[in-house]
Design a protein around this motif. Structure first.
Motif, PDB file in Angstrom:
ATOM      1  N   ILE A  25      36.877   2.776  -2.077  1.00  0.00           N
ATOM      2  CA  ILE A  25      37.879   2.966  -1.024  1.00  0.00           C
ATOM      3  C   ILE A  25      37.987   4.442  -0.658  1.00  0.00           C
ATOM      4  CG2 ILE A  25      40.372   2.859  -0.552  1.00  0.00           C
ATOM      5  CD1 ILE A  25      40.366   0.213  -2.185  1.00  0.00           C
ATOM      6  N   GLU A  26      37.974   5.295  -1.683  1.00  0.00           N
ATOM      7  CA  GLU A  26      38.079   6.734  -1.430  1.00  0.00           C
ATOM      8  C   GLU A  26      36.902   7.259  -0.616  1.00  0.00           C
ATOM      9  OE1 GLU A  26      37.934  10.802  -4.068  1.00  0.00           O
ATOM     10  OE2 GLU A  26      38.934   9.062  -4.937  1.00  0.00           O
ATOM     11  N   LEU A  27      35.710   6.763  -0.905  1.00  0.00           N
ATOM     12  CA  LEU A  27      34.505   7.262  -0.243  1.00  0.00           C
ATOM     13  C   LEU A  27      34.135   6.472   1.002  1.00  0.00           C
ATOM     14  CD1 LEU A  27      32.271   7.827  -3.399  1.00  0.00           C
ATOM     15  CD2 LEU A  27      33.533   9.556  -2.093  1.00  0.00           C
ATOM     16  N   GLY A  28      34.696   5.289   1.148  1.00  0.00           N
ATOM     17  CA  GLY A  28      34.234   4.372   2.176  1.00  0.00           C
ATOM     18  C   GLY A  28      34.799   4.623   3.556  1.00  0.00           C
ATOM     19  N   GLN A  29      34.265   3.886   4.487  1.00  0.00           N
ATOM     20  CA  GLN A  29      34.752   3.899   5.862  1.00  0.00           C
ATOM     21  C   GLN A  29      34.432   2.556   6.474  1.00  0.00           C
ATOM     22  OE1 GLN A  29      32.416   7.154   7.444  1.00  0.00           O
ATOM     23  NE2 GLN A  29      30.995   5.759   8.406  1.00  0.00           N
ATOM     24  N   LEU A  30      35.196   2.195   7.496  1.00  0.00           N
ATOM     25  CA  LEU A  30      34.903   0.961   8.214  1.00  0.00           C
ATOM     26  C   LEU A  30      33.688   1.172   9.098  1.00  0.00           C
ATOM     27  CD1 LEU A  30      38.453  -0.205   9.333  1.00  0.00           C
ATOM     28  CD2 LEU A  30      37.060  -1.131   7.484  1.00  0.00           C
ATOM     29  N   GLY A  31      32.964   0.115   9.337  1.00  0.00           N
ATOM     30  CA  GLY A  31      31.822   0.192  10.240  1.00  0.00           C
ATOM     31  C   GLY A  31      32.262   0.535  11.651  1.00  0.00           C
ATOM     32  N   ASP A  32      31.342   1.039  12.443  1.00  0.00           N
ATOM     33  CA  ASP A  32      31.658   1.454  13.807  1.00  0.00           C
ATOM     34  C   ASP A  32      32.233   0.313  14.638  1.00  0.00           C
ATOM     35  OD1 ASP A  32      30.729   3.972  13.184  1.00  0.00           O
ATOM     36  OD2 ASP A  32      28.739   3.613  14.020  1.00  0.00           O
ATOM     37  N   ASP A  33      31.767  -0.900  14.410  1.00  0.00           N
ATOM     38  CA  ASP A  33      32.211  -2.054  15.187  1.00  0.00           C
ATOM     39  C   ASP A  33      33.244  -2.894  14.450  1.00  0.00           C
ATOM     40  OD1 ASP A  33      30.406  -1.342  17.200  1.00  0.00           O
ATOM     41  OD2 ASP A  33      28.796  -2.494  16.265  1.00  0.00           O
ATOM     42  N   ALA A  34      33.740  -2.402  13.323  1.00  0.00           N
ATOM     43  CA  ALA A  34      34.659  -3.194  12.504  1.00  0.00           C
ATOM     44  C   ALA A  34      36.008  -3.357  13.181  1.00  0.00           C
ATOM     45  CB  ALA A  34      34.842  -2.540  11.140  1.00  0.00           C
ATOM     46  N   ASP A  35      36.544  -4.546  13.104  1.00  0.00           N
ATOM     47  CA  ASP A  35      37.898  -4.826  13.566  1.00  0.00           C
ATOM     48  C   ASP A  35      38.752  -4.960  12.311  1.00  0.00           C
ATOM     49  OD1 ASP A  35      40.238  -5.758  14.737  1.00  0.00           O
ATOM     50  OD2 ASP A  35      39.445  -7.780  15.039  1.00  0.00           O
ATOM     51  N   ALA A  36      39.632  -4.000  12.066  1.00  0.00           N
ATOM     52  CA  ALA A  36      40.396  -3.953  10.825  1.00  0.00           C
ATOM     53  C   ALA A  36      41.203  -5.232  10.596  1.00  0.00           C
ATOM     54  CB  ALA A  36      41.313  -2.734  10.814  1.00  0.00           C
ATOM     55  N   ASP A  37      41.849  -5.757  11.640  1.00  0.00           N
ATOM     56  CA  ASP A  37      42.661  -6.965  11.474  1.00  0.00           C
ATOM     57  C   ASP A  37      41.811  -8.163  11.059  1.00  0.00           C
ATOM     58  OD1 ASP A  37      44.983  -5.589  12.146  1.00  0.00           O
ATOM     59  OD2 ASP A  37      44.843  -6.135  14.268  1.00  0.00           O
ATOM     60  N   THR A  38      40.633  -8.307  11.659  1.00  0.00           N
ATOM     61  CA  THR A  38      39.736  -9.402  11.294  1.00  0.00           C
ATOM     62  C   THR A  38      39.210  -9.217   9.877  1.00  0.00           C
ATOM     63  OG1 THR A  38      39.083  -9.706  13.596  1.00  0.00           O
ATOM     64  CG2 THR A  38      37.609 -10.616  11.927  1.00  0.00           C
ATOM     65  N   ALA A  39      38.865  -7.983   9.519  1.00  0.00           N
ATOM     66  CA  ALA A  39      38.367  -7.717   8.169  1.00  0.00           C
ATOM     67  C   ALA A  39      39.416  -8.080   7.125  1.00  0.00           C
ATOM     68  CB  ALA A  39      37.975  -6.246   8.034  1.00  0.00           C
ATOM     69  N   ILE A  40      40.661  -7.700   7.374  1.00  0.00           N
ATOM     70  CA  ILE A  40      41.744  -8.001   6.434  1.00  0.00           C
ATOM     71  C   ILE A  40      41.953  -9.514   6.320  1.00  0.00           C
ATOM     72  CG2 ILE A  40      44.247  -7.823   6.104  1.00  0.00           C
ATOM     73  CD1 ILE A  40      43.955  -4.969   7.385  1.00  0.00           C
ATOM     74  N   ALA A  41      41.979 -10.200   7.450  1.00  0.00           N
ATOM     75  CA  ALA A  41      42.177 -11.654   7.439  1.00  0.00           C
ATOM     76  C   ALA A  41      41.045 -12.354   6.701  1.00  0.00           C
ATOM     77  CB  ALA A  41      42.295 -12.173   8.870  1.00  0.00           C
ATOM     78  N   ASN A  42      39.809 -11.908   6.935  1.00  0.00           N
ATOM     79  CA  ASN A  42      38.667 -12.542   6.279  1.00  0.00           C
ATOM     80  C   ASN A  42      38.644 -12.264   4.778  1.00  0.00           C
ATOM     81  OD1 ASN A  42      37.763 -13.727   8.616  1.00  0.00           O
ATOM     82  ND2 ASN A  42      36.304 -12.097   9.085  1.00  0.00           N
ATOM     83  N   LEU A  43      39.000 -11.045   4.373  1.00  0.00           N
ATOM     84  CA  LEU A  43      39.051 -10.736   2.941  1.00  0.00           C
ATOM     85  C   LEU A  43      40.148 -11.539   2.247  1.00  0.00           C
ATOM     86  CD1 LEU A  43      38.422  -6.902   3.044  1.00  0.00           C
ATOM     87  CD2 LEU A  43      36.932  -8.632   2.008  1.00  0.00           C
ATOM     88  N   ARG A  44      41.290 -11.723   2.924  1.00  0.00           N
ATOM     89  CA  ARG A  44      42.355 -12.556   2.346  1.00  0.00           C
ATOM     90  C   ARG A  44      41.902 -14.010   2.213  1.00  0.00           C
ATOM     91  NH1 ARG A  44      47.040  -9.542   5.465  1.00  0.00           N
ATOM     92  NH2 ARG A  44      47.551  -8.055   3.841  1.00  0.00           N
ATOM     93  N   ALA A  45      41.190 -14.508   3.227  1.00  0.00           N
ATOM     94  CA  ALA A  45      40.692 -15.886   3.170  1.00  0.00           C
ATOM     95  C   ALA A  45      39.692 -16.045   2.034  1.00  0.00           C
ATOM     96  CB  ALA A  45      40.064 -16.272   4.499  1.00  0.00           C
ATOM     97  N   LEU A  46      38.829 -15.030   1.841  1.00  0.00           N
ATOM     98  CA  LEU A  46      37.867 -15.073   0.729  1.00  0.00           C
ATOM     99  C   LEU A  46      38.592 -15.071  -0.603  1.00  0.00           C
ATOM    100  CD1 LEU A  46      34.942 -15.016  -0.269  1.00  0.00           C
ATOM    101  CD2 LEU A  46      35.014 -12.535  -0.047  1.00  0.00           C
ATOM    102  N   ALA A  47      39.600 -14.208  -0.752  1.00  0.00           N
ATOM    103  CA  ALA A  47      40.380 -14.158  -1.995  1.00  0.00           C
ATOM    104  C   ALA A  47      41.080 -15.491  -2.249  1.00  0.00           C
ATOM    105  CB  ALA A  47      41.381 -13.016  -1.940  1.00  0.00           C
ATOM    106  N   ASP A  48      41.654 -16.074  -1.207  1.00  0.00           N
ATOM    107  CA  ASP A  48      42.332 -17.374  -1.343  1.00  0.00           C
ATOM    108  C   ASP A  48      41.345 -18.456  -1.794  1.00  0.00           C
ATOM    109  OD1 ASP A  48      44.707 -16.201  -0.539  1.00  0.00           O
ATOM    110  OD2 ASP A  48      44.602 -16.993   1.521  1.00  0.00           O
ATOM    111  N   ALA A  49      40.156 -18.444  -1.222  1.00  0.00           N
ATOM    112  CA  ALA A  49      39.138 -19.451  -1.588  1.00  0.00           C
ATOM    113  C   ALA A  49      38.705 -19.279  -3.040  1.00  0.00           C
ATOM    114  CB  ALA A  49      37.935 -19.339  -0.650  1.00  0.00           C
ATOM    115  N   GLN A  67      37.428 -22.810  -4.612  1.00  0.00           N
ATOM    116  CA  GLN A  67      36.538 -23.385  -3.600  1.00  0.00           C
ATOM    117  C   GLN A  67      35.129 -22.805  -3.694  1.00  0.00           C
ATOM    118  OE1 GLN A  67      39.052 -22.386  -0.228  1.00  0.00           O
ATOM    119  NE2 GLN A  67      39.411 -24.559   0.149  1.00  0.00           N
ATOM    120  N   LEU A  68      34.997 -21.659  -4.341  1.00  0.00           N
ATOM    121  CA  LEU A  68      33.675 -21.034  -4.514  1.00  0.00           C
ATOM    122  C   LEU A  68      33.257 -21.205  -5.962  1.00  0.00           C
ATOM    123  CD1 LEU A  68      34.296 -17.724  -2.553  1.00  0.00           C
ATOM    124  CD2 LEU A  68      33.116 -19.762  -1.749  1.00  0.00           C
ATOM    125  N   SER A  69      32.028 -21.597  -6.154  1.00  0.00           N
ATOM    126  CA  SER A  69      31.565 -21.796  -7.528  1.00  0.00           C
ATOM    127  C   SER A  69      30.333 -20.964  -7.793  1.00  0.00           C
ATOM    128  CB  SER A  69      31.259 -23.260  -7.781  1.00  0.00           C
ATOM    129  OG  SER A  69      30.292 -23.730  -6.857  1.00  0.00           O
TER     130      SER A  69
END
Length: 74
Positions: free
Chosen positions: A43-67, A72-74
């Motif tokens: 996190i300290e060294l990272g950056q979002l990609g040039d085309d990254a949409d922060a809201d979509t990234a957050i929603a998708n990471l939450r969905a992955l964590a929930d799964a 749901q993932l094995s």
């Protein structure tokens, strides 16, 4: 921060595009990567990609964590 090459000689933007086109491997690659990394340093060294949409990234990471939490993932 400049771009860089991985051992497989692929730019990180190219890797992201390839991964985003292959849903079958997405969860495997992401969970494998974040299971073996110091996330605070990433996190300290990272950056979002040039085309990254922060809201979509957050929603998708939450969905992955929930799964993962729901088993749901094995």
């Amino acid at each position: 921060m400049s771009d860089y090459n991985f051992d497989v000689d692929i730019l990180r933007g190219q890797m992201a595009r390839v991964l985003s086109d292959n849903e079958e491997q997405f969860a495997f690659v992401i969970t494998e990567a974040i299971s073996k990394i110091d996330i605070s340093e990433a996190i300290e060294l990272g950056q979002l990609g040039d085309d990254a949409d922060a809201d979509t990234a957050i929603a998708n990471l939450r969905a992955l964590a929930d799964a993962i939490e729901a088993g749901q993932l094995s």
